[in-house]
Design a protein around this motif. Sequence first.
Motif, PDB file in Angstrom:
ATOM      1  N   ALA A   1      43.454  33.790  37.837  1.00 49.01           N
ATOM      2  CA  ALA A   1      43.824  34.822  36.867  1.00 49.01           C
ATOM      3  C   ALA A   1      44.017  34.215  35.483  1.00 49.01           C
ATOM      4  N   MET A   2      44.572  33.024  35.453  1.00 47.80           N
ATOM      5  CA  MET A   2      44.742  32.349  34.165  1.00 47.80           C
ATOM      6  C   MET A   2      43.384  32.193  33.487  1.00 47.80           C
ATOM      7  N   MET A   3      42.412  31.698  34.242  1.00 49.78           N
ATOM      8  CA  MET A   3      41.099  31.430  33.646  1.00 49.78           C
ATOM      9  C   MET A   3      40.330  32.720  33.368  1.00 49.78           C
TER      10      MET A   3
ATOM     11  N   ALA B   1      35.292  32.809  31.648  1.00 46.44           N
ATOM     12  CA  ALA B   1      36.092  33.819  32.347  1.00 46.44           C
ATOM     13  C   ALA B   1      35.210  34.718  33.205  1.00 46.44           C
ATOM     14  N   SER B   2      34.026  35.012  32.700  1.00 45.47           N
ATOM     15  CA  SER B   2      33.148  35.932  33.425  1.00 45.47           C
ATOM     16  C   SER B   2      32.589  35.310  34.708  1.00 45.47           C
ATOM     17  N   ARG B   3      32.746  34.000  34.857  1.00 47.16           N
ATOM     18  CA  ARG B   3      32.189  33.317  36.040  1.00 47.16           C
ATOM     19  C   ARG B   3      33.263  32.893  37.036  1.00 47.16           C
ATOM     20  N   VAL B   4      34.509  33.248  36.756  1.00 44.75           N
ATOM     21  CA  VAL B   4      35.598  32.767  37.621  1.00 44.75           C
ATOM     22  C   VAL B   4      35.824  33.694  38.812  1.00 44.75           C
ATOM     23  N   TYR B   5      35.919  33.102  39.991  1.00 47.71           N
ATOM     24  CA  TYR B   5      36.214  33.865  41.211  1.00 47.71           C
ATOM     25  C   TYR B   5      37.365  33.232  41.965  1.00 47.71           C
ATOM     26  N   GLU B   6      38.213  34.048  42.488  1.00 46.39           N
ATOM     27  CA  GLU B   6      39.201  33.544  43.436  1.00 46.39           C
ATOM     28  C   GLU B   6      38.444  33.310  44.745  1.00 46.39           C
ATOM     29  N   LEU B   7      38.858  32.304  45.498  1.00 46.59           N
ATOM     30  CA  LEU B   7      38.107  31.893  46.698  1.00 46.59           C
ATOM     31  C   LEU B   7      37.773  33.039  47.653  1.00 46.59           C
ATOM     32  N   THR B   8      38.792  33.792  48.067  1.00 47.90           N
ATOM     33  CA  THR B   8      38.521  34.835  49.076  1.00 47.90           C
ATOM     34  C   THR B   8      37.613  35.926  48.500  1.00 47.90           C
ATOM     35  N   GLU B   9      37.799  36.203  47.230  1.00 49.74           N
ATOM     36  CA  GLU B   9      36.953  37.188  46.546  1.00 49.74           C
ATOM     37  C   GLU B   9      35.490  36.764  46.633  1.00 49.74           C
ATOM     38  N   PHE B  10      35.253  35.487  46.380  1.00 48.15           N
ATOM     39  CA  PHE B  10      33.886  34.974  46.395  1.00 48.15           C
ATOM     40  C   PHE B  10      33.313  34.985  47.813  1.00 48.15           C
ATOM     41  N   LEU B  11      34.120  34.544  48.773  1.00 50.87           N
ATOM     42  CA  LEU B  11      33.645  34.482  50.157  1.00 50.87           C
ATOM     43  C   LEU B  11      33.258  35.866  50.663  1.00 50.87           C
ATOM     44  N   VAL B  12      34.080  36.853  50.304  1.00 49.93           N
ATOM     45  CA  VAL B  12      33.859  38.194  50.831  1.00 49.93           C
ATOM     46  C   VAL B  12      32.851  38.974  49.998  1.00 49.93           C
ATOM     47  N   ARG B  13      33.091  39.032  48.697  1.00 49.35           N
ATOM     48  CA  ARG B  13      32.276  39.958  47.887  1.00 49.35           C
ATOM     49  C   ARG B  13      30.931  39.388  47.485  1.00 49.35           C
TER      50      ARG B  13
ATOM     51  N   HIS C   1      51.219  36.315  53.563  1.00 49.85           N
ATOM     52  CA  HIS C   1      51.921  36.464  52.282  1.00 49.85           C
ATOM     53  C   HIS C   1      50.883  36.502  51.182  1.00 49.85           C
ATOM     54  N   THR C   2      50.842  37.614  50.468  1.00 51.49           N
ATOM     55  CA  THR C   2      49.876  37.688  49.370  1.00 51.49           C
ATOM     56  C   THR C   2      50.609  37.510  48.048  1.00 51.49           C
ATOM     57  N   SER C   3      50.046  36.695  47.194  1.00 47.74           N
ATOM     58  CA  SER C   3      50.726  36.395  45.933  1.00 47.74           C
ATOM     59  C   SER C   3      50.624  37.560  44.967  1.00 47.74           C
ATOM     60  N   CYS C   4      51.522  37.564  43.996  1.00 44.99           N
ATOM     61  CA  CYS C   4      51.513  38.618  42.978  1.00 44.99           C
ATOM     62  C   CYS C   4      50.214  38.596  42.182  1.00 44.99           C
ATOM     63  N   SER C   5      49.710  37.401  41.908  1.00 43.04           N
ATOM     64  CA  SER C   5      48.465  37.314  41.139  1.00 43.04           C
ATOM     65  C   SER C   5      47.293  37.836  41.953  1.00 43.04           C
ATOM     66  N   ALA C   6      47.292  37.552  43.255  1.00 47.66           N
ATOM     67  CA  ALA C   6      46.219  38.058  44.107  1.00 47.66           C
ATOM     68  C   ALA C   6      46.257  39.575  44.121  1.00 47.66           C
ATOM     69  N   ARG C   7      47.479  40.086  44.215  1.00 45.67           N
ATOM     70  CA  ARG C   7      47.688  41.522  44.315  1.00 45.67           C
ATOM     71  C   ARG C   7      47.374  42.247  43.012  1.00 45.67           C
ATOM     72  N   ARG C   8      47.959  41.753  41.935  1.00 47.13           N
ATOM     73  CA  ARG C   8      47.917  42.535  40.702  1.00 47.13           C
ATOM     74  C   ARG C   8      46.883  42.055  39.693  1.00 47.13           C
ATOM     75  N   GLU C   9      46.908  40.754  39.383  1.00 48.78           N
ATOM     76  CA  GLU C   9      45.995  40.297  38.330  1.00 48.78           C
ATOM     77  C   GLU C   9      44.559  40.226  38.838  1.00 48.78           C
ATOM     78  N   MET C  10      44.370  39.724  40.066  1.00 50.30           N
ATOM     79  CA  MET C  10      43.012  39.547  40.571  1.00 50.30           C
ATOM     80  C   MET C  10      42.559  40.681  41.486  1.00 50.30           C
ATOM     81  N   ALA C  11      43.512  41.432  42.030  1.00 46.29           N
ATOM     82  CA  ALA C  11      43.186  42.522  42.959  1.00 46.29           C
ATOM     83  C   ALA C  11      42.280  42.060  44.100  1.00 46.29           C
TER      84      ALA C  11
END
Lengths: 477, 254
Positions: free
Chosen positions: B94-96, B117-129, B147-157
């Motif tokens: 989310a920072m990046m 920024a346009s190329r950044v993926y969170e790991l699970t997002e990339f694996l799944v989507r 346990h899901t982090s706040c950033s996973a939940r809100r910033e990265m969805a």
Amino acid sequence: MNNHFREQAIDALADPQLRDNFRGAMDFLRAKRQSAFTDTEALKQLRALGHKIKANTLARLPDLLEQLEQNCLQNGIQVHWAETPEQACEVIHNIISAQNGQLAVKGKSMVSEEVGLNHYLEKRGIESLESDMGEYIVQLANETPSHIIMPAIHKSKEQIAHLFEDKIEGVDYTDNVDELIGTGRQILREKFSQADVGISGVNFAVAETGTLCLVENEGNGRMCTTVPSTHIAITGIEKVVATLDDIPPLLSLLTRSATGQNISTYFNMISSPRKTGEKDGPQSVHLVLLDNGRSRMYQDENLQQTLRCIRCGACMNHCPVYSRIGGHAYGTVYPGPIGQVVMPQIDGLDKQGEMTEGCSLNGACGEVCPVEIPLPNLIRKLREQKSAKPDGHALTPGAGSQRKPKEAFAWSLWQTLYGQPWLYRFVTKMATRLRHASPRAIGGWTRYRTAPKPAPKSLHELMSQRAEANQTDGASK
Amino acid sequence: MTTTANMSAKQQPSQVYFFGTCLIDLFYPEAGLSAIELLEREGIQVHYPQAQTCCGQPAFNSGYNDEAIAVAAKQIELLSDPIPVIVPSASCAAMMKHHYPTLFENHPMSSKANELASRVYELTEFLVRVLDISLTDKGTPVKIAMHTSCSARREMAVTEDGFSLIRQLKNVSIVEPERASECCGFGGTFAIKQPEISAAMAEDKCQAIHNTGASKMISGDCGCLMNLNGVMEKTNRGIKGEHLASFIIDRTRT
Ligand code: SF4
């Protein structure tokens, strides 16, 4: 004023009754809000609309305020401008003393708390009685509101029962809620008929019509604005909206975000004093428009977003910090996330900068804010301003005042370490090699947790070993 | 299957950068290795620039923007090829992805920051989507608390992506602790600056996880893991948190 946020928070955490009261109340309010917004797509659209209405309003704020003033005057509502809390109190005091008023009854108004109105009037011999049940309880206890919507939410019904027993003559202990409310009501009823002046807040002031809108549930607001011969409304300048059409979406967002109600029990629209032939209503109506730093916030394009707030309190209800320490720990009129954004801008970062640290930036507040105020970003912005270098251009008073040399030095060390890959790799390698000697106590962290221990080898090291083993250039670039 | 607008499962990239994050680097390198293994198993070439350090978030969140920019700028420079950047932690992702653009607003590197920024993926997002990967569970039955982090939940969805990966593991049952959406109290320097409030939050979270009766806690964020594991250990709760990538690799390795 305070600047002791951390100490106050520690005290609050040590009070199990307080923690229980807040936890229960916040869980309840969160569930209520959720059940009021079941359609997520509709909520998304409504929030976007709320954001747009308020943003459009702000874009034309000076014009709208002028229009509001003109239309109010035309309707017979007298308009007063106050730049500071003192000016606002003085204006109100003058109105009351011009008619030798002794008793004012008040509806709920956070702006009146902001300017310290009760205290000001009492010092000048005028009784100012809160008529909202929560505010009444808080006033009886000699406290300040701990929540902007539910001022007495920090008290259990047993605590309120004891308070009534102690403070009100002839009242015995009962923790039957209906009886308690009945007692309060009885006392207030009498006061309404004796009061010379009724004071209220304003939820929305409509520029095109010069109408003051008031949202409430108990009917006391209506009593304050109709029974006494004079009604004084006080509000921040940001509460103006352009047209009556703006009201339904904002009202729907407000009540559902605040208490999960689809609509409040009362919605008052005040557009003039009593007209000839009318049976009730005050002889005169006054509107006090307070600035108190708002026009300064207005000048910063980021911080201006603060002024979209419709004071629903949802951000506090969802804040994990507020849920645990309650409103009083902030030591400010507005607590919780919106308080952390608004108070440093009103009082200055030198006085209220510390409270911006009471946030884990988890984003729950921004997620629920009905007008999409990016509260975490604004908190971060204020952190930046409070420790800014002295040459900064921040408008917020007290900018740079909390720049601590030790902290600034630590961050410059951080920058040196993380800004130079070779140094970073050297230091992390040392940390892994000396992992058994890594500190077992790290300040507050290890008071509640064990200390994390560096791994035997860092990922950097493991990856470079792998690259060597593979003899390919694919793994390092 | 959900796919992001600009990249579908059909146009799989053949190469990615891996940004390991400073916490993983020093404290949870096995989580990084597992994530890389997951990517490589899908036939992707993973580049791990040795000059990477930290995304700059600690300084940024503390209001030290100049320092954050200095460190972030280095990462932007070394992740310059136009390939996806995979981050095994939602808060650093989310920072990046979301904060670099504002941090570098009015900065000479602004367009580079936006491009990254346009190329950044969170790991699970990339694996799944993007990769749409399928997993075969080889482990024994286990009940885990997610346990899901706040950033996973809100910033990265990306909360749903983590769940959908674990749900593919047929012997794993997932339980969500009470008040799952509430912050664990880490918040980077928040845990250091407000240790008491942070501990109260972490303690409640650990209790809720304990109450689920799960034997393991899984999370995609090492900040939360470090915080919660620290409390679990101090209070002898006997539950250990593990990074989602390590958990998946362990159960799917042949
Ligand atoms: S900031 Fe948003 S959520 Fe908080 S009180 Fe204002 S409108 Fe409500």
